[in-house]
Design a protein around this motif. Sequence first.
Motif, PDB file in Angstrom:
ATOM      1  N   MET A   1     -40.114 -23.198  20.828  1.00 37.77           N
ATOM      2  CA  MET A   1     -40.489 -23.231  22.244  1.00 37.77           C
ATOM      3  C   MET A   1     -41.780 -22.453  22.448  1.00 37.77           C
ATOM      4  O   MET A   1     -41.959 -21.368  21.904  1.00 37.77           O
ATOM      5  N   ARG A   2     -42.689 -23.032  23.247  1.00 40.39           N
ATOM      6  CA  ARG A   2     -43.962 -22.401  23.548  1.00 40.39           C
ATOM      7  C   ARG A   2     -43.948 -21.836  24.966  1.00 40.39           C
ATOM      8  O   ARG A   2     -43.419 -22.466  25.880  1.00 40.39           O
ATOM      9  N   LEU A   3     -44.539 -20.666  25.144  1.00 40.30           N
ATOM     10  CA  LEU A   3     -44.626 -20.033  26.454  1.00 40.30           C
ATOM     11  C   LEU A   3     -46.044 -20.132  26.991  1.00 40.30           C
ATOM     12  O   LEU A   3     -47.016 -19.870  26.276  1.00 40.30           O
ATOM     13  N   ARG A   4     -46.136 -20.486  28.264  1.00 41.37           N
ATOM     14  CA  ARG A   4     -47.417 -20.623  28.938  1.00 41.37           C
ATOM     15  C   ARG A   4     -47.423 -19.735  30.179  1.00 41.37           C
ATOM     16  O   ARG A   4     -46.386 -19.559  30.813  1.00 41.37           O
ATOM     17  N   ILE A   5     -48.575 -19.208  30.522  1.00 41.35           N
ATOM     18  CA  ILE A   5     -48.705 -18.352  31.703  1.00 41.35           C
ATOM     19  C   ILE A   5     -49.194 -19.205  32.873  1.00 41.35           C
ATOM     20  O   ILE A   5     -50.126 -20.006  32.745  1.00 41.35           O
ATOM     21  N   PHE A   6     -48.557 -18.994  34.030  1.00 41.42           N
ATOM     22  CA  PHE A   6     -48.803 -19.808  35.221  1.00 41.42           C
ATOM     23  C   PHE A   6     -48.952 -18.871  36.417  1.00 41.42           C
ATOM     24  O   PHE A   6     -48.059 -18.058  36.682  1.00 41.42           O
TER      25      PHE A   6
END
Length: 310
Positions: free
Chosen positions: A1-6
């Motif tokens: 799983m990849r984490l992205r900042i929003f």
Amino acid sequence: MRLRIFIEPQQGASYDTQLAVAKATEDLGFDAFFRSDHYLKMGDVDGLPGPTDSWVTLAGLARETSHVRLGTLMTAATFRHPGPLAISVAQVDRMSGGRVEFGFGAGWYEDEHASYGIPFPATARERFDRYEEQLDVITGLWATPVGETFRYEGRHYRFSEGPALPKPQQEPRPPVLIGGTGPTRTPRLAAAHADEYNVPFASVEATAAAFDRVRAAVAASGRSEPMVYSAAQVVCCGRDESELKRRAAAIGRDPEELRRDGLAGSPAEIVEKLGRFHEIGCERVYLQVLDLSDVDHLELIAAQVSRQLQ
């Protein structure tokens, strides 16, 4: 799983603040930096210094970052004509060296339209009709081979022998993200147009149900291209309970509500809940970061959450 900042810069963030968060996102190894596309604050905040345009901002960030991916959750179809929007996104993709992802929605926040003189269709049906045509137009412009022209005859938009330039750097196009939990039209549009389907701010159970509706629409359409499934969740992480409470207070939220409705708690608690999203097929999670002054928060997540997922 990849984490992205929003992030949600309409709540109050200058370009320099967004740049600092984008650079931290890149330096800490997160997969992508995304921002909302809104022109009016929400809730009891001052919103100063005022809104920033998403694609102007991303153009600047494209030149001041090197490898983090950049995108919107979600650009509103009501804000721009599809022809100029296709040009803007293609240009930013080239300025970034092919790092743009295009999150695109129908638009919903009527007050921001009134505040800035933007026409707002009277019904949800008209908004979605325009949105669907815009999806046809934007992806059609990008797909038209160089040297050929683009024609389109819709109810709301008409193009006559358009040169369909410029082209994005990514081939065949930047990834298109469609989100929402509508039970019928959203799954059909996602199956037809999206590379990624995103469920915002929903429980694991509701997210799973939405994923299943899109999977069914993909199967019914006969589509062979893969779909990426993702979620967006507000994040609030603390090394201990006092740090969690401090961060929750800074964004005006209750820690227990955040534990229930978002990703909150210790790094171990957040990893456990991310694991539940992973079990339903979620491949990416967009972490909604609301306190943009707290870079230590990003450092904690990178060190004690992201590394466990890898």
